[in-house]
Every structure is written in structure tokens, then in C-alpha cells.
Design a protein around this motif. Structure first.
Motif, PDB file in Angstrom:
ATOM      1  N   GLY A 134       0.811  -1.220   0.000  1.00 47.66           N
ATOM      2  CA  GLY A 134       0.000   0.000   0.000  1.00 47.66           C
ATOM      3  C   GLY A 134       0.837   1.259   0.000  1.00 47.66           C
ATOM      4  O   GLY A 134       0.426   2.288  -0.549  1.00 47.66           O
ATOM      5  N   GLN A 135       2.019   1.176   0.580  1.00 44.71           N
ATOM      6  CA  GLN A 135       2.899   2.349   0.584  1.00 44.71           C
ATOM      7  C   GLN A 135       3.803   2.405  -0.641  1.00 44.71           C
ATOM      8  O   GLN A 135       4.041   3.468  -1.193  1.00 44.71           O
ATOM      9  CB  GLN A 135       3.822   2.311   1.818  1.00 44.71           C
ATOM     10  N   PRO A 139       0.576   3.028  -5.077  1.00 49.06           N
ATOM     11  CA  PRO A 139       0.503   4.386  -5.636  1.00 49.06           C
ATOM     12  C   PRO A 139       0.974   4.478  -7.087  1.00 49.06           C
ATOM     13  O   PRO A 139       0.683   5.455  -7.769  1.00 49.06           O
ATOM     14  CB  PRO A 139       1.430   5.198  -4.718  1.00 49.06           C
ATOM     15  N   TYR A 140       1.659   3.453  -7.583  1.00 48.22           N
ATOM     16  CA  TYR A 140       2.184   3.487  -8.952  1.00 48.22           C
ATOM     17  C   TYR A 140       1.356   2.646  -9.920  1.00 48.22           C
ATOM     18  O   TYR A 140       1.717   2.512 -11.092  1.00 48.22           O
ATOM     19  CB  TYR A 140       3.651   3.028  -8.945  1.00 48.22           C
TER      20      TYR A 140
ATOM     21  N   LEU B   8      -3.154   7.120  -2.605  1.00 43.80           N
ATOM     22  CA  LEU B   8      -2.108   7.633  -1.721  1.00 43.80           C
ATOM     23  C   LEU B   8      -1.427   6.459  -1.029  1.00 43.80           C
ATOM     24  O   LEU B   8      -2.064   5.439  -0.782  1.00 43.80           O
ATOM     25  CB  LEU B   8      -2.729   8.551  -0.658  1.00 43.80           C
ATOM     26  N   PRO B   9      -0.158   6.591  -0.717  1.00 45.99           N
ATOM     27  CA  PRO B   9       0.503   5.542   0.071  1.00 45.99           C
ATOM     28  C   PRO B   9      -0.202   5.379   1.413  1.00 45.99           C
ATOM     29  O   PRO B   9      -0.449   6.378   2.096  1.00 45.99           O
ATOM     30  CB  PRO B   9       1.936   6.068   0.242  1.00 45.99           C
ATOM     31  N   HIS B  10      -0.522   4.141   1.735  1.00 45.68           N
ATOM     32  CA  HIS B  10      -1.319   3.908   2.935  1.00 45.68           C
ATOM     33  C   HIS B  10      -1.205   2.448   3.361  1.00 45.68           C
ATOM     34  O   HIS B  10      -1.258   1.576   2.512  1.00 45.68           O
ATOM     35  CB  HIS B  10      -2.781   4.254   2.645  1.00 45.68           C
ATOM     36  N   PRO B  11      -1.095   2.128   4.653  1.00 48.01           N
ATOM     37  CA  PRO B  11      -0.909   3.102   5.748  1.00 48.01           C
ATOM     38  C   PRO B  11       0.568   3.371   5.985  1.00 48.01           C
ATOM     39  O   PRO B  11       1.387   2.462   5.990  1.00 48.01           O
ATOM     40  CB  PRO B  11      -1.503   2.360   6.941  1.00 48.01           C
ATOM     41  N   ILE B  12       0.887   4.644   6.185  1.00 48.55           N
ATOM     42  CA  ILE B  12       2.260   5.019   6.536  1.00 48.55           C
ATOM     43  C   ILE B  12       2.474   4.650   8.002  1.00 48.55           C
ATOM     44  O   ILE B  12       1.603   4.849   8.844  1.00 48.55           O
ATOM     45  CB  ILE B  12       2.465   6.529   6.264  1.00 48.55           C
ATOM     46  N   THR B  13       3.637   4.076   8.283  1.00 50.75           N
ATOM     47  CA  THR B  13       3.914   3.601   9.639  1.00 50.75           C
ATOM     48  C   THR B  13       5.039   4.445  10.256  1.00 50.75           C
ATOM     49  O   THR B  13       5.764   5.142   9.522  1.00 50.75           O
ATOM     50  CB  THR B  13       4.349   2.122   9.599  1.00 50.75           C
ATOM     51  N   THR B  16       8.402   4.261   8.542  1.00 50.95           N
ATOM     52  CA  THR B  16       8.581   4.771   7.183  1.00 50.95           C
ATOM     53  C   THR B  16       8.370   6.285   7.104  1.00 50.95           C
ATOM     54  O   THR B  16       8.630   6.880   6.063  1.00 50.95           O
ATOM     55  CB  THR B  16       7.594   4.087   6.210  1.00 50.95           C
ATOM     56  N   TYR B  19      10.942   8.609   5.501  1.00 46.10           N
ATOM     57  CA  TYR B  19      11.010   8.509   4.038  1.00 46.10           C
ATOM     58  C   TYR B  19      10.018   9.486   3.403  1.00 46.10           C
ATOM     59  O   TYR B  19      10.371  10.235   2.492  1.00 46.10           O
ATOM     60  CB  TYR B  19      10.716   7.062   3.635  1.00 46.10           C
ATOM     61  N   TRP B  20       8.803   9.478   3.918  1.00 47.81           N
ATOM     62  CA  TRP B  20       7.770  10.353   3.354  1.00 47.81           C
ATOM     63  C   TRP B  20       8.042  11.815   3.699  1.00 47.81           C
ATOM     64  O   TRP B  20       7.777  12.707   2.893  1.00 47.81           O
ATOM     65  CB  TRP B  20       6.382   9.900   3.839  1.00 47.81           C
ATOM     66  N   TYR B  41      12.952  -1.401   1.868  1.00 50.30           N
ATOM     67  CA  TYR B  41      12.198  -0.336   2.468  1.00 50.30           C
ATOM     68  C   TYR B  41      12.599  -0.132   3.928  1.00 50.30           C
ATOM     69  O   TYR B  41      13.285  -0.981   4.501  1.00 50.30           O
ATOM     70  CB  TYR B  41      10.700  -0.693   2.397  1.00 50.30           C
ATOM     71  N   PRO B  42      12.180   0.956   4.560  1.00 48.49           N
ATOM     72  CA  PRO B  42      12.563   1.229   5.943  1.00 48.49           C
ATOM     73  C   PRO B  42      12.034   0.168   6.915  1.00 48.49           C
ATOM     74  O   PRO B  42      10.872  -0.218   6.841  1.00 48.49           O
ATOM     75  CB  PRO B  42      11.902   2.585   6.237  1.00 48.49           C
ATOM     76  N   ILE B 131       5.444  11.730  -4.015  1.00 50.02           N
ATOM     77  CA  ILE B 131       5.977  10.410  -4.365  1.00 50.02           C
ATOM     78  C   ILE B 131       7.100  10.555  -5.388  1.00 50.02           C
ATOM     79  O   ILE B 131       7.130  11.526  -6.143  1.00 50.02           O
ATOM     80  CB  ILE B 131       4.877   9.454  -4.900  1.00 50.02           C
ATOM     81  N   PRO B 132       8.021   9.590  -5.414  1.00 50.42           N
ATOM     82  CA  PRO B 132       9.101   9.652  -6.394  1.00 50.42           C
ATOM     83  C   PRO B 132       8.712   8.964  -7.703  1.00 50.42           C
ATOM     84  O   PRO B 132       8.420   7.769  -7.710  1.00 50.42           O
ATOM     85  CB  PRO B 132      10.242   8.884  -5.697  1.00 50.42           C
TER      86      PRO B 132
END
Ligand code: ZN
Lengths: 388, 145
Positions: A134-135, A139-140, B8-13, B16, B19-20, B41-42, B131-132
Motif C-alpha cells: 500500500g505504501q 501508488p504506482y 495515496l501511500p497507505h498506511p504510513i507507519t 517509514t 522517508y515520506w 524499504y525502511p 511520491i518519487p
């Protein structure tokens, strides 16, 4: 590990009464039909089952949980396993079942699957582990299987020069087998050109590079070899079993397009079985996409990296070929509910028993069935034989 | 959310969040093991040596297109960008691989090639989320800059 080899037999296998498009039956009915039919195939009663194995991971909202099946059947199994890694979970659960049976933790194990994958009757939407995907993926635009498997496929083409025609050959070979299987969903022969010109889904995957989405159930019944003698059909011995898990997200797959999980799983199965690759008479390789079986051949050590597609060239894998692969028509043409693994095991057992009619491969004594869970996320490998 | 063309990126923890936070400031931040270097990833332990001694470093934003796909349909109802679009796996110069989209190039397998050099483009989605994305690396006088 060696003492487990040949200690347990598969004694019953079957699908649900109907497979394919079954909008008039719920998922639970598909599961129950498969269990009843496989138990009957073994000459046993549902009441004999005391071990239930079903892929009840959180990613499937527990709809495949052993508790759901125990409840539906009105039995209280004394051994349960809910290993839910994806479509290859069933191969992995055979490995778990032989340990449980060997130690007497249960006497009759059923590994069960049923999924209303196409009609979605009595089934909640699949929920995906969103905390990471999801993160970092959704999104892509990622989200469905083709958006991941194509990534592995493209890199393979870049590294080894594999062509769309070579992947297409896998679909053509598998369809040729489906033509001999009355239960297969699609049976009309196809050509390489048909695959190349089919609707593009997600480059490099066209429609005919992708597996079906169907409704079906399947189940496998196992018991210890000493008890298997009393069952009605010729027992099929589990000679070797292996498993491994590597990743969830493809960015974490260490040697993409080579599957480390598959390599580890295969090595374990061969060591336990005490046989060589050259001894194998027949292969069942989980085919969610046309590129999966060749990549498995490479990761299992049957082929050098980049050369797995050669096994499908010049009719080698087709009816009458020198090393037949996916003889039921596979996930590509026979059935694929969402978790195909159980059906590959069923076909392996039928080939070893000599029950396959028109598609029967002559002199099959040793077969390897390899399952992929997720996008090469995890693997399960079985080496099965009609003799010890 | 209304008006957004992608989820949207979800869920952000908590792990992480840096990073955001970095992306919001147009910095591509990577978790970094003092012994092994950056990874993605983190998470709380280095995936190579399992050390908890981790810091954050800013990546150059350059890398190569490790692999790609061209999507001819939407695979996620929340993703509303008109197909065809390019799904990309980027290998950053620092080593880690991340998923993204390759933009500013024709979505055509004859044009898009594995290993082509790419650079980050920061795409602001909301006040909190950037986002990148990646585009082909710019060349001046035949040289990458
Ligand atoms: Zn480290």
C-alpha cells in the motif's frame, strides 16, 4: 529428513463436482465437494479426517481457514495447518502433513481448496497486505498479478534475450494438453501467433500469457504408508518435499529473475527423495503466467539460467514429448481459481496412478510438482512416485 | 480522495515516516546500515546483518530502469491514469530497488529499455504526500548530467 521419505502416501485426490464457471455454487460448496470427492476416492469417510490443512492466511480473509472447513464438516480435527502463502501453499502443506502423519499427530490428513475465483459466490474481496504494498507499490498502479509477473519476465528477456515467441510456446504446449483433458476450460489448439496477437494486458504479457480465473475446488487426502495399503487406489508415495519463502515485494527478490526460494525448495525435495533431476519422468510447474514454468526449470536446476524455455521448444513438453510438462492443461488452459497448486498435485497423482486416459504419459514413475506462492514469494516442491 | 488520480501511500507507519517526510522536501531518503550501506524499504533491522544501528542518507535520485511493464488497462480502480503507462522497477545508484512509474517517455517496448539511466521527479499529490517518479536521465552534449 530421509526417514520421512516414502513414509506417507497420497491416497485420495479429486476436484469439486464441477469446475470452470460455476456461478450456482458458493465457495464453501466447492470446498466441501472437493473434500467429499477426494475422501471417497481414498475409500475413506469424512469422519476419518483428523487433520485439516487449508491456506487460511490473513490475505484471504480466513475464507480458507481450517476452522471454516471443520465447522462445515462438523468434525474436530486434532491437527490443523493454515499455511497461507498463496497458490503454492498446497505443496508446502503436503510437506507439513507428512511430518504430522509420521509422528502420529494425525492419521488422515486432507489438504483442501475451493475458490469461487471467477463468479465470487459467497466470498469477500481479496484483501492484500497493504502495509507495505500500500505504501510502496499501489501508488504506482501495481495491484494485480500481471503487474508483478511481467516485471520478472521483462528482466529475463533483457538478460537472456528470451523472446515473446518463446514464452508463447509455453501457452501452445499447455493448450495441447488441455485438448486431451475433458475437464479443461479451453481445449481448442492455439498457435504462437494467437498468443502474440492476443489482447495486450501488461507488456510483456498478453491475454494468452495469463492464467484463467475460474471456480473450482480440489482436495488431496494423505495417510501413513502402512495404512495406505487399505485404501482403494494405488498409493502415491511422497518421496521428497521442500519449501522456502523469500519476499513479499518484488523489489526484495534478491536475484530476480532467478528464484532463490524455488532453488532452496527444490534442493530440499531432491535431497530428501534421494533422486536426480534426470530421474524425473514428468513435471507439473505452477503456471500462473507463461514465463513461470521456464523460470522454475532454471531455479530448480533443470536448466541453466536463460535456457528454461528450451524445454518447451520443438514439442519436447507436449503430448509425445521427451519430458512432458503440465499435462492437465495447467493454470493457463485447464483451471486456475486464484490458488492453482492443489490441482497440479491432483494431476501428478493421476499420472502416477495411470488414470489420465487420452493424456496419460507412458511409464510415469517419478514426478516433480513445483508450486509458486505469490510472485515467486515462496515455493513448495514435491517429488512423488508410485513406488518406494 | 477527490481529484487524485492515484492511490495515496497507505498506511504510513512510524518506521517509514522519515522517508515520506524527506520526499515532501524533495529528498529521496534511504535507510542506511552503518556496516552494509543503504537498503529499502525502511525497517528496524538491516536486512543483511540485522544491525539496529541505522541512519538515513539522501540518495542521488539517479539510477537505472531495472525492469518495466507497460500497463494497457487499469489494475486498481483508484489508479486513474490513462493507459498505457509504465510500471517501473528502479535500481538506485546506491543499490536498493524501488517501484515507481517511468514518465516523460513513450510507453513503447521499442523505446523503453532495461538498464536505461533514469532520474527522480518529485510528484506532489497532497500537502503531506509527495511520491518519487522517474524519467529518462537528461543528457547535455551526449553526457548524462
Ligand atoms: Zn547491515
Amino acid at each position: 529428513m530421509k526417514e520421512l521419505s516414502n513414509s506417507v502416501c497420497i491416497v485420495g485426490v479429486d476436484e469439486s463436482d464441477e469446475i470452470g464457471i460455476v456461478p450456482h455454487k458458493s465457495q464453501l460448496t466447492l470446498q466441501m465437494e472437493a473434500i467429499r470427492n477426494a475422501t471417497r476416492d481414498a475409500g475413506l469417510e469424512i469422519a476419518d479426517i483428523d487433520g485439516i490443512f487449508a491456506p487460511g492466511g490473513v490475505d484471504t480473509a480466513n475464507q480458507h481457514s481450517p476452522a471454516v472447513l471443520a465447522e462445515a464438516l462438523g468434525i474436530i480435527p486434532r491437527y490443523v495447518d493454515g499455511t497461507g502463502l498463496g497458490g503454492g501453499s498446497f505443496m508446502i502443506m503436503v510437506g507439513h502433513a507428512i511430518v504430522a502423519l509420521y509422528h502420529g499427530l494425525c492419521d488422515v490428513a486432507v489438504i483442501a481448496h475451493g475458490e469461487s475465483g471467477r463468479s465470487r459466490v459467497g466470498i469477500a474481496p481479496r484483501c492484500i497486505n497493504k502495509s507495505l504494498s500500500g505504501q510502496f507499490e499501489f501508488p504506482y498502479g501495481f495491484g494485480h498479478a500481471p503487474t508483478y509477473f511481467g516485471m520478472i519476465t521483462t528482466r529475463h528477456m533483457h538478460e537472456y534475450g528470451t523472446t515473446l515467441e518463446q514464452w508463447a510456446q509455453v501457452a501452445v504446449s499447455t493448450r495441447a494438453w488441455a485438448g486431451l483433458n475433458p475437464k479443461a476450460r479451453f481445449r481448442e489448439p492455439i498457435t504462437i501467433e494467437d498468443v502474440i496477437s492476443s489482447r495486450p494486458i501488461c507488456y510483456p504479457l498478453n491475454l494468452l500469457n495469463c492464467c484463467l480465473v475460474t471456480d473450482a475446488g480440489g482436495a488431496v487426502v494423505l495417510t501413513r504408508a502402512d495404512r495406505a495399503k487399505d485404501c482403494v487406489k494405488k498409493p502415491v508415495f511422497v518421496k521428497g518435499a521442500g519449501e522456502a519463502a523469500e519476499h513479499l515485494m518484488l523489489t526484495q527478490m534478491k536475484k530476480l529473475p532467478f528464484s532463490e526460494a524455488t532453488r532452496v525448495s527444490g534442493k530440499k525435495a531432491f535431497t530428501m527423495a534421494g533422486v536426480m533431476r534426470s530421474d524425473i519422468d514428468h513435471l507439473m510447474l505452477y503456471d500462473n503466467f507463461t514465463s513461470a514454468p521456464p523460470l522454475m526449470l532454471e531455479s530448480l536446476g533443470f536448466a541453466e539460467p536463460g535456457e528454461g524455455v528450451d524445454f518447451f521448444a520443438e514439442g519436447r513438453s507436449t503430448p509425445g514429448g521427451s519430458l512432458t510438462i503440465n499435462t492437465n492443461g495447467g493454470g493457463l488452459s485447464y483451471t486456475h481459481t486464484g490458488m492453482y497448486g492443489i490441482f497440479a498435485i491432483i494431476e501428478t497423482v493421476r499420472q502416477l496412478r495411470g488414470e489420465c486416459g487420452e493424456r496419460q504419459v507412458p511409464n510415469v514413475n517419478l514426478s516433480l510438482v513445483n508450486g509458486m506462492a505469490g510472485m515467486f514469494s515462496a515455493a513448495g516442491t514435491l517429488i512423488l512416485s508410485d513406488q518406494t | 480522495m477527490e481529484g487524485l488520480n492515484r492511490p495515496l501511500p497507505h498506511p504510513i507507519t512510524p518506521e517509514t515516516q522519515p522517508y515520506w517526510d524527506g520526499l515532501k522536501k524533495h529528498k529521496l531518503m534511504l535507510p542506511n546500515c552503518e556496516a552494509c550501506g543503504p537498503f529499502f524499504y525502511p525497517r528496524i533491522l538491516c536486512p543483511k546483518c540485522h544491525s539496529p544501528n541505522l541512519t538515513w542518507i539522501e540518495a542521488s535520485g539517479r539510477g537505472r530502469l531495472f525492469s518495466f511493464e507497460i500497463a494497457y488497462q487499469a489494475f486498481n480502480p483508484e489508479f486513474k491514469i490513462e493507459p498505457p503507462y509504465i510500471l517501473a522497477m528502479i535500481e538506485l545508484d546506491e543499490g536498493p530497488r524501488i517501484m515507481s512509474n517511468l514518465i516523460h517517455i513513450k510507453p513503447d517496448p521499442m523505446v523503453v529499455k532495461c538498464d536505461m539511466p533514469v532520474e527522480v521527479v518529485f510528484e506532489k499529490l497532497t500537502e503531506d504526500i509527495t511520491i518519487p517518479l522517474f524519467q529518462p536521465a537528461k543528457r547535455i552534449g551526449g553526457r548524462l548530467v
